[in-house]
Design an enzyme around this catalytic site. Structure first.
Site, PDB file in Angstrom:
ATOM      1  N   HIS A 158     -11.947  35.502   4.166  1.00 57.12           N
ATOM      2  CA  HIS A 158     -12.422  36.876   4.004  1.00 57.12           C
ATOM      3  C   HIS A 158     -12.118  37.700   5.255  1.00 57.12           C
ATOM      4  O   HIS A 158     -11.593  38.825   5.164  1.00 57.12           O
ATOM      5  CB  HIS A 158     -13.937  36.860   3.732  1.00 57.12           C
ATOM      6  CG  HIS A 158     -14.576  38.215   3.698  1.00 57.12           C
ATOM      7  ND1 HIS A 158     -14.992  38.808   2.529  1.00 57.12           N
ATOM      8  CD2 HIS A 158     -14.885  39.100   4.697  1.00 57.12           C
ATOM      9  CE1 HIS A 158     -15.519  39.993   2.803  1.00 57.12           C
ATOM     10  NE2 HIS A 158     -15.475  40.195   4.116  1.00 57.12           N
ATOM     11  N   GLU A 159     -12.452  37.141   6.412  1.00 54.33           N
ATOM     12  CA  GLU A 159     -12.221  37.878   7.659  1.00 54.33           C
ATOM     13  C   GLU A 159     -10.736  38.037   7.953  1.00 54.33           C
ATOM     14  O   GLU A 159     -10.318  39.046   8.522  1.00 54.33           O
ATOM     15  CB  GLU A 159     -12.936  37.184   8.824  1.00 54.33           C
ATOM     16  CG  GLU A 159     -14.446  37.070   8.660  1.00 54.33           C
ATOM     17  CD  GLU A 159     -15.124  38.398   8.354  1.00 54.33           C
ATOM     18  OE1 GLU A 159     -14.593  39.449   8.751  1.00 54.33           O
ATOM     19  OE2 GLU A 159     -16.185  38.383   7.702  1.00 54.33           O
ATOM     20  N   HIS A 200      -9.413  41.070   6.433  1.00 55.09           N
ATOM     21  CA  HIS A 200      -9.592  42.289   7.226  1.00 55.09           C
ATOM     22  C   HIS A 200      -8.623  42.319   8.409  1.00 55.09           C
ATOM     23  O   HIS A 200      -7.991  43.340   8.694  1.00 55.09           O
ATOM     24  CB  HIS A 200     -11.020  42.367   7.783  1.00 55.09           C
ATOM     25  CG  HIS A 200     -12.078  42.580   6.744  1.00 55.09           C
ATOM     26  ND1 HIS A 200     -12.022  43.578   5.802  1.00 55.09           N
ATOM     27  CD2 HIS A 200     -13.253  41.916   6.523  1.00 55.09           C
ATOM     28  CE1 HIS A 200     -13.093  43.531   5.035  1.00 55.09           C
ATOM     29  NE2 HIS A 200     -13.859  42.530   5.454  1.00 55.09           N
TER      30      HIS A 200
END
Length: 453
Positions: A24-25, A28
Site C-alpha cells: 500500500h505504501e 504512494h
C-alpha cells in the site's frame, strides 16, 4: 501439533497483512518519486522505530506497532494563504527559505499553524519544485489513490485465484418439491433462535401436522408445491390461517392439518427487516453448489462486495457500539459484525488448527480472509475524509475543479487548496478511528468471534 497449526495460521495472516501494508505504501511512494516528489520516510507500523536504514533521501524502517504504515512526502501542506504569516529568510548559499510563523489565535488555528510549521521544517532550500502541494492535481490524485488501489488489486487477484480454482461454495435448496430437512419442535422468536425449547413455548405448526425430516411437501391448502420459494410465500401469506399440507413419506401420499402461526421474520434473504408473517417451522434439504469463474466473474462479485462494504461503512460506528455492549456483557456479539486484525488472526489460527476442515478449505478461507481485509482497507481509504487517502483525493479534485471553472470564466487562478484548514476534521476522524480500533481489538480479545459462532 494443533498449537503449531494455530500459530502457523496467525503468522500467515499477520505476514500477509504486513506485506499488504508495505505494498500500500509503495503505491504512494513510487508515483510520488516518479513525479519528482521528495519522500523522506517509508515506514511499516507506528510508534518507536525497531529498525531503519537510510537509502538516499529516504529512510526505510519498521515500527513497533504493526497496525498500519506511512510514507512521508514533503510539502503536503502549503505554507499559508497570507505571505505575512510566513517568514522568508536567505541561507548561507543565498537561497530563500520559508519558515511558517506560529499563531496563538485559537485552538484550531494553533493546531493548523503547528502542523504547517512542522511540515515546513522538512523543506530544504532546493525542495521548492518538489513539494507535493505544487504537483498538478491529477498527479496528487494518482499518488494518493495508489495506496488503496494496490489493496483492491491484491484483493482482486486473491479472489480470482480462489474463484477460478476452489470456487465459491453456497448452500442451495434442492430443486423440485422441497424435502424437509428439520422440523421445529416449538415456536421460538427470531431473536432467540438457537436456544432450546421450553415447556412454555407453543408447539410448532409443522410438528402438530406430523411432518418429519425426509418428508416431501407436495401441496399447501390445495396448491401444488413445485419449489421451496413458492412454499415459503404460501406459508408467509397464510398468516394464522388453517393449513392443509400434502406430503410424501416413503412413497405414500399423506395429509396433515394445522394452523400457521404469525411470527416476526426477516422480509427476505437480503432484507432483514422483521415483518409479521405466517410460520410453519420447517427447513428444506440443501446441497452445496460450487460456482467458479475468471476475471469477469471476480469483478462481478467484487461489485456486490463494494455495495456491501459501503453499507457496512455507513453502519460501522453502530456496529462498533454493539461490540462495546458485548464487551461489558449487555448483549451477544454479532457473528457478522466487524473484527480487527487481532480477530482476523484468531480466525486464521482457528481455521488452520481445526482438525475437521480439509486442507483445501483452509487455504481458500485464508486467502479469502486476507483478500477481504485488503478489499475493506482499500474501500475504506477512499472515504473522502482526512486523514484518509480519500480526503487528499477529494482536495486535489476540488482544486482541479475550481481552477477549471476559473479558466472558463477567465478569472484569476484561485491557487492551491489548503488541506491544512481541514485538519480539525482530520483530528476528529482520526480520534474516532482510534477509538473504534481499540474497541474492536478489546472485543476480539474479550468476546472473540469463533468458527463455531
Amino acid at each position: 501439533m494443533t498449537a503449531l497449526l494455530y500459530l502457523l495460521g496467525v503468522v500467515i495472516f499477520v505476514v500477509a497483512i504486513l506485506a499488504s501494508i508495505g505494498l500500500h505504501e509503495l503505491g504512494h511512494m513510487i508515483p510520488a518519486k516518479k513525479f519528482g516528489g521528495k519522500v523522506t520516510q517509508y515506514m511499516i507500523g507506528f510508534g518507536p522505530t525497531v529498525w531503519s536504514k537510510q537509502v538516499g533521501e529516504t529512510e526505510y524502517g519498521l515500527k513497533a506497532i504493526p497496525l498500519g504504515g506511512y510514507v512521508k512526502i514533503v510539502g503536503m501542506l502549503p505554507p499559508g494563504a497570507s505571505a505575512a504569516a510566513d517568514e522568508v529568510t536567505v541561507d548561507e548559499h543565498g537561497n530563500q527559505v520559508t519558515r511558517v510563523r506560529k499563531s496563538n489565535t485559537g485552538m484550531f488555528t494553533q493546531l493548523i499553524s503547528d502542523a504547517r510549521a512542522a511540515e515546513w521544517e522538512l523543506v530544504g532550500p532546493d525542495d521548492g519544485d518538489r513539494l507535493f502541494y505544487k504537483m498538478p492535481s491529477w498527479k496528487k490524485v494518482v499518488v494518493m489513490a495508489g495506496g488503496p488501489t494496490v489493496n483492491i488489486l491484491i484483493a482482486f487477484f486473491l479472489f480470482w485465484l480462489v474463484f477460478s480454482t476452489y470456487g465459491q461454495k453456497s448452500l442451495e435448496v434442492q430443486p423440485g418439491a422441497p424435502v424437509v430437512d428439520s422440523v421445529s419442535e416449538c415456536v421460538i422468536a427470531y431473536e432467540d433462535e438457537g436456544r432450546e425449547c421450553t415447556p412454555d413455548d407453543p408447539a410448532a405448526p409443522a410438528a402438530e401436522a406430523g411432518l418429519r425430516p425426509g418428508d416431501t411437501i407436495t401441496s399447501f391448502n390445495g396448491t401444488e408445491v413445485t419449489g421451496w420459494d413458492q412454499l415459503r410465500e404460501l406459508i408467509r401469506g397464510n398468516a394464522d390461517g388453517d393449513a392443509v399440507i400434502g406430503y410424501l413419506r416413503d412413497g405414500e401420499q399423506r395429509t396433515g392439518t394445522t394452523s400457521t402461526t404469525v411470527e416476526a421474520r426477516p422480509a427476505s434473504e437480503t432484507d432483514t427487516t422483521l415483518r409479521e408473517v405466517g410460520f410453519l417451522g420447517v427447513t428444506p434439504v440443501t446441497e452445496v453448489v460450487t460456482e467458479t469463474g475468471g476475471p469477469l466473474y471476480t469483478l462481478d462479485q467484487m461489485g456486490t462486495m463494494t455495495v456491501d462494504t459501503v453499507q457496512a461503512l455507513a453502519t460501522l460506528p453502530a456496529k462498533v457500539w454493539d461490540v462495546g455492549q458485548a464487551i461489558v456483557g449487555l448483549e451477544e456479539r454479532d457473528p457478522n459484525g466487524p473484527v480487527s486484525i487481532v480477530g482476523g488472526g484468531r480466525l486464521a489460527g482457528e481455521t488452520t488448527a481445526h482438525e475437521q476442515i480439509p486442507t483445501a478449505d483452509k487455504g481458500a478461507f485464508l486467502l479469502t480472509l486476507i483478500a477481504g481485509f485488503n478489499f475493506f482497507i482499500g474501500v475504506f481509504n477512499f472515504v473522502p475524509l482526512l486523514p484518509l487517502d480519500g480526503g487528499h483525493i477529494a482536495s486535489a479534485m476540488w482544486e482541479a475543479l475550481r481552477r477549471g471553472f476559473a479558466r472558463l470564466r477567465g478569472g484569476p487562478d484561485p491557487g492551491y487548496v489548503d488541506a491544512a484548514k481541514l485538519l480539525p476534521v482530520a483530528y476528529v476522524v482520526a480520534s474516532a478511528m482510534l477509538v473504534m480500533g481499540v474497541v474492536l481489538i478489546i472485543g476480539d480479545l474479550v468476546v472473540p468471534l469463533r468458527l463455531t459462532s
